[in-house]
Design an enzyme around this catalytic site. Sequence first.
Site, PDB file in Angstrom:
ATOM      1  N   CYS A  60      -2.190  -0.434   7.689  1.00  9.88           N
ATOM      2  CA  CYS A  60      -1.322   0.851   7.393  1.00  9.88           C
ATOM      3  C   CYS A  60      -1.499   1.492   8.648  1.00  9.88           C
ATOM      4  O   CYS A  60      -0.199   2.123   9.190  1.00  9.88           O
ATOM      5  CB  CYS A  60      -1.842   1.536   6.185  1.00  9.88           C
ATOM      6  SG  CYS A  60      -1.555   0.882   4.509  1.00  9.88           S
ATOM      7  N   GLU A 107       0.924   3.846   1.852  1.00 12.82           N
ATOM      8  CA  GLU A 107       1.520   4.252   3.188  1.00 12.82           C
ATOM      9  C   GLU A 107       2.828   3.311   3.587  1.00 12.82           C
ATOM     10  O   GLU A 107       3.766   3.687   4.064  1.00 12.82           O
ATOM     11  CB  GLU A 107       0.565   4.248   4.183  1.00 12.82           C
ATOM     12  CG  GLU A 107      -0.625   4.854   4.165  1.00 12.82           C
ATOM     13  CD  GLU A 107      -1.827   4.335   3.329  1.00 12.82           C
ATOM     14  OE1 GLU A 107      -2.970   4.366   3.759  1.00 12.82           O
ATOM     15  OE2 GLU A 107      -1.504   3.312   2.538  1.00 12.82           O
ATOM     16  N   HIS A 122       0.875  -1.039  -0.067  1.00 15.01           N
ATOM     17  CA  HIS A 122      -0.077  -0.008  -0.009  1.00 15.01           C
ATOM     18  C   HIS A 122       0.905   1.175   0.091  1.00 15.01           C
ATOM     19  O   HIS A 122       2.190   1.373   0.428  1.00 15.01           O
ATOM     20  CB  HIS A 122      -0.870   0.077   1.013  1.00 15.01           C
ATOM     21  CG  HIS A 122      -2.151  -1.009   1.154  1.00 15.01           C
ATOM     22  ND1 HIS A 122      -3.076  -1.212   1.917  1.00 15.01           N
ATOM     23  CD2 HIS A 122      -2.300  -2.009   0.549  1.00 15.01           C
ATOM     24  CE1 HIS A 122      -3.921  -1.983   1.672  1.00 15.01           C
ATOM     25  NE2 HIS A 122      -3.387  -2.479   0.803  1.00 15.01           N
ATOM     26  N   CYS A 145      -6.094   2.026   5.980  1.00 17.45           N
ATOM     27  CA  CYS A 145      -6.692   0.628   6.482  1.00 17.45           C
ATOM     28  C   CYS A 145      -5.979   0.123   7.616  1.00 17.45           C
ATOM     29  O   CYS A 145      -5.209   0.725   8.456  1.00 17.45           O
ATOM     30  CB  CYS A 145      -6.556  -0.365   5.496  1.00 17.45           C
ATOM     31  SG  CYS A 145      -4.733  -0.899   5.109  1.00 17.45           S
TER      32      CYS A 145
END
Length: 157
Positions: free
Chosen positions: A88, A57, A55, A85
């Site tokens: 993360c 992040e 992801h 999420c």
Amino acid sequence: MSTEQDLAFMEEALALAREAGSLGEVPVGAVVVRDGQVIGRGYNRPILSSDPTAHAEVMALREAGRELANYRMPGCTLYVTLEPCAMCSGAIQHARIARVVFGASDPKTGCCGSVIDLFAEAKLNHHTEVESGVMAEQCGRLLSDFFAARRRRVESA
């Protein structure tokens, strides 16, 4: 309240999100900032890298960790175009990020208040300050346009 600096760094995260979208990834971008300097950049790439943890992040945190030669990032701010999420948010907490600034809320998986607020959980030992809605319209529109185009491709196939 967002500052000019917040807007400038969110613009940079949006540019990274556009890059992800151009590659067929969900358009999310992130930057880690320390003392007014970007030390980590990332955009979504789980499809291209066959990595569910890739992801935006996490990618930005990885780069910042290499830059700092440390997995802890106190005093840093993470700017991201979409509400983080659970995965993360956990990584952000473990990195000891001081502040998260995000654009669009995520009503399906957001963990900064939309579905759950992991950063407000009193039992956790680190509490990151969260600011939401910075350039939310632009961030949300990028995501909406991406998914609308994807639906059109599926419908015409």
